[in-house]
Design a protein around this motif. Structure first.
Motif, PDB file in Angstrom:
ATOM      1  N   PHE A 230      -4.558   1.787   8.510  1.00 21.51           N
ATOM      2  CA  PHE A 230      -4.168   0.872   7.432  1.00 21.51           C
ATOM      3  C   PHE A 230      -3.358  -0.300   7.979  1.00 21.51           C
ATOM      4  CE2 PHE A 230      -4.575   3.661   3.371  1.00 21.51           C
ATOM      5  CZ  PHE A 230      -5.793   4.140   3.819  1.00 21.51           C
TER       6      PHE A 230
ATOM      7  N   ARG B 259      -5.260  -3.182   9.093  1.00 13.55           N
ATOM      8  CA  ARG B 259      -5.851  -4.011   8.030  1.00 13.55           C
ATOM      9  C   ARG B 259      -4.826  -4.992   7.435  1.00 13.55           C
ATOM     10  NH1 ARG B 259      -9.697   0.742   5.254  1.00 13.55           N
ATOM     11  NH2 ARG B 259     -11.020   0.959   7.077  1.00 13.55           N
TER      12      ARG B 259
ATOM     13  N   ILE C 253       3.462  -0.827   3.963  1.00 16.00           N
ATOM     14  CA  ILE C 253       2.760   0.441   3.865  1.00 16.00           C
ATOM     15  C   ILE C 253       3.773   1.581   3.845  1.00 16.00           C
ATOM     16  CG2 ILE C 253       2.334   0.395   6.364  1.00 16.00           C
ATOM     17  CD1 ILE C 253      -0.258   1.845   5.766  1.00 16.00           C
TER      18      ILE C 253
ATOM     19  N   VAL D  82       0.847  -1.207   0.000  1.00 17.70           N
ATOM     20  CA  VAL D  82       0.000   0.000   0.000  1.00 17.70           C
ATOM     21  C   VAL D  82       0.874   1.246   0.000  1.00 17.70           C
ATOM     22  CG1 VAL D  82      -1.683   1.331   1.350  1.00 17.70           C
ATOM     23  CG2 VAL D  82      -1.874  -1.159   1.219  1.00 17.70           C
TER      24      VAL D  82
END
Ligand code: PRP
Ligand code: 7HP
Length: 183
Positions: A119, A122, A127, A99
């Motif tokens: 985030f 999740r 990330i 991400v």
């Protein structure tokens, strides 16, 4: 109804359209090195990051999945409320995906910190964050972007997606707003 034109409310231009274009090319080249085999989900933080996101994505030379999340912490103020509200969540499941969060500005840092925590919960494969502007003097928490466009002074800026009270977003440059407009 506002009686001044938006241009008249700008103290000075901090970054011109041309300078913005050049810097985004550099960032896109760096991201292409990093993400060429990762098919990341590239997430736009609406609304402020919209211009940066579109200009950046069109220069990325690798496959991406586009997604959008809308959050709000400023409302009609020039000061962060400190409370981040999700207005619209993403569509995609990011579990086990790489991400890349695309933000327009880090000011207090509270929005980006909140988003990174959200985030992370999740469970993505990785990330990272790319932020167009960083007001490093104003951070109120430990937060840093992995990639940054420009580090800027503590002035309220508008244009290129950034607003004050929802105005000025479509100015094509980053301008410093005259303090009397929001004082
Ligand atoms: C702005 C901006 C960032 C955030 C940065 O969003 O787009 O997301 O504030 O501020 P912070 O570092 O102090 O948290 P805003 O809530 O105004 O929503 P918008 O993007 O729709 O304008
Ligand atoms: C949010 C925001 N929006 C527009 N201009 C700024 O300088 C800002 N800081 N934080």
């Amino acid at each position: 109804m506002r009686i001044t034109t938006e241009q008249n409310d700008i103290d000075y231009v901090l970054y011109s359209e041309e300078r913005i274009r050049e810097r985004i090319k550099e960032i896109a080249a760096t991201l292409t090195e990093e993400y060429r085999d990762k098919n990341p989900v590239v997430v736009c933080i609406l609304k402020g990051a919209s211009f940066f996101y579109v200009d950046l994505c069109r220069l990325l030379r690798f496959p991406i999945f586009m997604d959008f999340i809308s959050v709000s912490s400023y409302g009609a103020s020039a000061q962060s409320s400190g409370v981040v509200r999700i207005v619209k969540d993403m569509d995609k499941n990011i579990t086990d995906r790489h991400v890349l969060i695309v933000e327009d500005i880090i000011d207090s840092g509270l929005t980006l910190k909140y988003l990174k925590e959200l985030f992370t919960s999740r469970r993505p494969a990785s990330i990272k964050t790319v932020c167009f502007l960083d007001k490093h003097e104003c951070h109120q928490c430990e937060v840093a972007a992995d990639y940054c466009g420009f580090s800027i002074p503590n002035r309220f800026v508008v244009g290129y997606g950034l607003d004050y009270s929802d105005f000025y977003r479509n100015l094509p440059y980053i301008g410093v707003l005259k303090p009397e407009v929001y004082a």
